[in-house]
Scaffold this active site. Structure first.
Site, PDB file in Angstrom:
ATOM      1  N   ARG A  59       0.789  -1.224   0.000  1.00 22.42           N
ATOM      2  CA  ARG A  59       0.000   0.000   0.000  1.00 22.42           C
ATOM      3  C   ARG A  59       0.822   1.274   0.000  1.00 22.42           C
ATOM      4  O   ARG A  59       0.564   2.194  -0.777  1.00 22.42           O
ATOM      5  CB  ARG A  59      -0.894   0.072   1.250  1.00 22.42           C
ATOM      6  CG  ARG A  59      -2.165  -0.663   1.141  1.00 22.42           C
ATOM      7  CD  ARG A  59      -2.568  -1.140   2.510  1.00 22.42           C
ATOM      8  NE  ARG A  59      -1.573  -2.093   2.972  1.00 22.42           N
ATOM      9  CZ  ARG A  59      -1.607  -3.388   2.702  1.00 22.42           C
ATOM     10  NH1 ARG A  59      -2.596  -3.875   2.033  1.00 22.42           N
ATOM     11  NH2 ARG A  59      -0.658  -4.216   3.116  1.00 22.42           N
ATOM     12  N   THR A  60       1.781   1.351   0.895  1.00 27.08           N
ATOM     13  CA  THR A  60       2.467   2.632   1.066  1.00 27.08           C
ATOM     14  C   THR A  60       3.181   3.033  -0.221  1.00 27.08           C
ATOM     15  O   THR A  60       3.033   4.150  -0.708  1.00 27.08           O
ATOM     16  CB  THR A  60       3.451   2.568   2.254  1.00 27.08           C
ATOM     17  OG1 THR A  60       2.721   2.129   3.403  1.00 27.08           O
ATOM     18  CG2 THR A  60       4.056   3.921   2.537  1.00 27.08           C
ATOM     19  N   LYS A  88      25.654  -3.856  -2.748  1.00 26.90           N
ATOM     20  CA  LYS A  88      27.101  -3.818  -2.971  1.00 26.90           C
ATOM     21  C   LYS A  88      27.825  -3.114  -1.819  1.00 26.90           C
ATOM     22  O   LYS A  88      29.015  -2.867  -1.887  1.00 26.90           O
ATOM     23  CB  LYS A  88      27.409  -3.071  -4.272  1.00 26.90           C
ATOM     24  CG  LYS A  88      26.762  -3.640  -5.503  1.00 26.90           C
ATOM     25  CD  LYS A  88      27.174  -2.807  -6.724  1.00 26.90           C
ATOM     26  CE  LYS A  88      26.366  -3.175  -7.949  1.00 26.90           C
ATOM     27  NZ  LYS A  88      26.500  -2.153  -9.000  1.00 26.90           N
ATOM     28  N   ARG A 109      11.494   4.028   2.962  1.00 23.13           N
ATOM     29  CA  ARG A 109      11.154   3.041   3.996  1.00 23.13           C
ATOM     30  C   ARG A 109      12.408   2.241   4.301  1.00 23.13           C
ATOM     31  O   ARG A 109      13.088   1.768   3.393  1.00 23.13           O
ATOM     32  CB  ARG A 109      10.050   2.104   3.514  1.00 23.13           C
ATOM     33  CG  ARG A 109       9.857   0.926   4.455  1.00 23.13           C
ATOM     34  CD  ARG A 109       8.624   0.145   4.173  1.00 23.13           C
ATOM     35  NE  ARG A 109       7.428   0.897   4.545  1.00 23.13           N
ATOM     36  CZ  ARG A 109       6.217   0.354   4.626  1.00 23.13           C
ATOM     37  NH1 ARG A 109       6.046  -0.923   4.357  1.00 23.13           N
ATOM     38  NH2 ARG A 109       5.189   1.094   4.967  1.00 23.13           N
ATOM     39  N   HIS A 137       5.633   5.969  11.411  1.00 24.96           N
ATOM     40  CA  HIS A 137       5.080   5.859  10.062  1.00 24.96           C
ATOM     41  C   HIS A 137       4.086   7.015   9.915  1.00 24.96           C
ATOM     42  O   HIS A 137       2.880   6.825   9.923  1.00 24.96           O
ATOM     43  CB  HIS A 137       4.397   4.497   9.918  1.00 24.96           C
ATOM     44  CG  HIS A 137       4.030   4.104   8.524  1.00 24.96           C
ATOM     45  ND1 HIS A 137       4.014   4.990   7.468  1.00 24.96           N
ATOM     46  CD2 HIS A 137       3.646   2.902   8.009  1.00 24.96           C
ATOM     47  CE1 HIS A 137       3.641   4.334   6.364  1.00 24.96           C
ATOM     48  NE2 HIS A 137       3.411   3.077   6.673  1.00 24.96           N
TER      49      HIS A 137
HETATM   50  C1  NCD Z   1       2.198  -1.054   8.212  1.00 24.26           C
HETATM   51  C2  NCD Z   1       3.703  -0.869   8.249  1.00 24.26           C
HETATM   52  O1  NCD Z   1       4.390  -1.122   7.264  1.00 24.26           O
HETATM   53  O2  NCD Z   1       4.148  -0.439   9.293  1.00 24.26           O
HETATM   54  N1  NCD Z   1       1.693  -1.247   6.938  1.00 24.26           N
HETATM   55  C3  NCD Z   1       1.410  -0.143   6.175  1.00 24.26           C
HETATM   56  O3  NCD Z   1       2.247   0.688   5.895  1.00 24.26           O
HETATM   57  N2  NCD Z   1       0.138   0.008   5.784  1.00 24.26           N
HETATM   58  C4  NCD Z   1       1.684  -2.024   9.180  1.00 24.26           C
HETATM   59  C5  NCD Z   1       2.234  -3.427   9.218  1.00 24.26           C
HETATM   60  O4  NCD Z   1       3.155  -3.785   8.493  1.00 24.26           O
HETATM   61  O5  NCD Z   1       1.687  -4.196  10.020  1.00 24.26           O
END
Ligand code: NCD
Length: 310
Positions: A59-60, A88, A109, A137
């Site tokens: 999703r993100t 590397k 991320r 997040h």
């Molecule tokens: C979350 C995350 O990556 O922290 N997912 C997300 O971004 N929607 C929650 C999770 O991984 O449980």
């Protein structure tokens, strides 16, 4: 804008860096993005977003990319660190110093806490934290707040429960910081070993009413928002510890039998087994609506940071 803060070129690292007015403003802009998200626009034509994802995501990453494309911009990036030069031995600072030449904004991320802040120090272009280890997040928390406001018409005055892995779940850390700026009562429901991180508790406790509980059933009748999270298996240092808490909470119709009629259930997704499929068809379930809301919130952030909305 009625207050004197510009979002132009701003890094989005933690919601602790935001005021309530700023959060409300992002949510307002997100609302204005609803129609543009359907029709598309060329507001960010010529602008490039780099998505650097060193950890899995559906999703993100996709919603950042869709948000950029709906605004007329384009995207580059990688979703597996395995194929990037980090494999590397390139360090994060070098990676962002290279990527800033290719892009106008970076969404990052990374499995390490502090990674987004470090990247922001080295990058000349704005960095958006799309998840920094178990720490934060912030864009997920903004879309969670947006969903609450859209479904309930307000955030103030609500009873909110955060359920599940409050220790390793980064979304609940950002959401707790944000909710502490509103007039809410917060229930924190988790197994003992997965209680809310001390630093988060310390920061929110003197701002709002916070109660820690172990059972979901006893708080269900009182809450307006039930925010359920996955136990973050990949962050446990010891698999035996995971085995002890695995499946601790299962939200099903039985658990919800005394729920308020207008309760909403949120989940950042992915879900494993903490919400039964039978809940999906109830009016409580809003977790798939959250996915759409993630697009408009990220559109708002990109438009503000890149200066096409002031
Ligand atoms: C979350 C995350 O990556 O922290 N997912 C997300 O971004 N929607 C929650 C999770 O991984 O449980």
């Amino acid at each position: 804008m009625v207050f004197d803060v510009s979002f132009l070129n701003r890094d989005i690292i933690s919601l602790r860096d935001f005021s309530r007015e700023e959060i409300d403003y992002v949510l307002e802009i997100a609302e204005a993005m609803e129609s543009i998200a359907k029709t598309g626009s060329d507001m960010l034509k010529g602008k490039i977003l780099a998505t650097l994802f060193f950890e899995p995501s559906t999703r993100t990453r996709l919603s950042f990319e869709v948000a950029m494309q709906r605004l007329g911009g384009s995207t580059i990036g990688f979703a597996e660190a395995e194929i990037a030069s980090v494999k590397k031995g390139e360090n994060l600072a070098d990676t962002v110093r290279v990527v800033q030449n290719y892009a106008d904004v970076i969404a990052l991320r990374h499995p390490l806490e502090g990674a987004a802040r470090l990247a922001a120090e080295f990058a000349d272009v704005p960095v958006i934290n799309a998840g920094s280890g178990a720490e934060e997040h912030p864009t997920q928390a903004l879309l969670d707040l947006y969903t609450i406001r859209k479904e309930k018409n307000r955030i103030d005055g609500l009873n909110v429960a955060l359920v599940g892995d409050l220790r390793y779940g980064r979304t609940v850390h950002s959401l707790a910081y944000a909710l502490s700026m509103y007039n809410v009562k917060l229930f924190l429901v988790s197994p003992e070993s997965l209680r809310m991180r001390e630093e988060v508790l310390r920061s929110i406790k003197d701002k709002i009413d916070v109660e820690e509980r172990a059972s979901v059933e006893e708080i269900v009748p009182e809450v307006d928002v039930l925010y359920v999270t996955r136990i973050q298996r990949e962050r446990f240092p010891d698999p035996a510890e995971y085995a002890k808490v695995k499946g601790s909470y299962k939200i099903n119709l039985e658990v919800l039998k005394n729920a308020k009629e207008d309760l909403i259930i949120l989940h950042p997704l992915p879900r494993v087994d903490e919400i039964s499929a039978e809940v999906d068809n109830t009016p409580y379930a809003k977790y798939f609506q959250q996915v759409w809301n993630g697009i408009v919130v990220r559109m708002a952030l990109l438009a503000l940071i890149l200066g096409v909305v002031k």
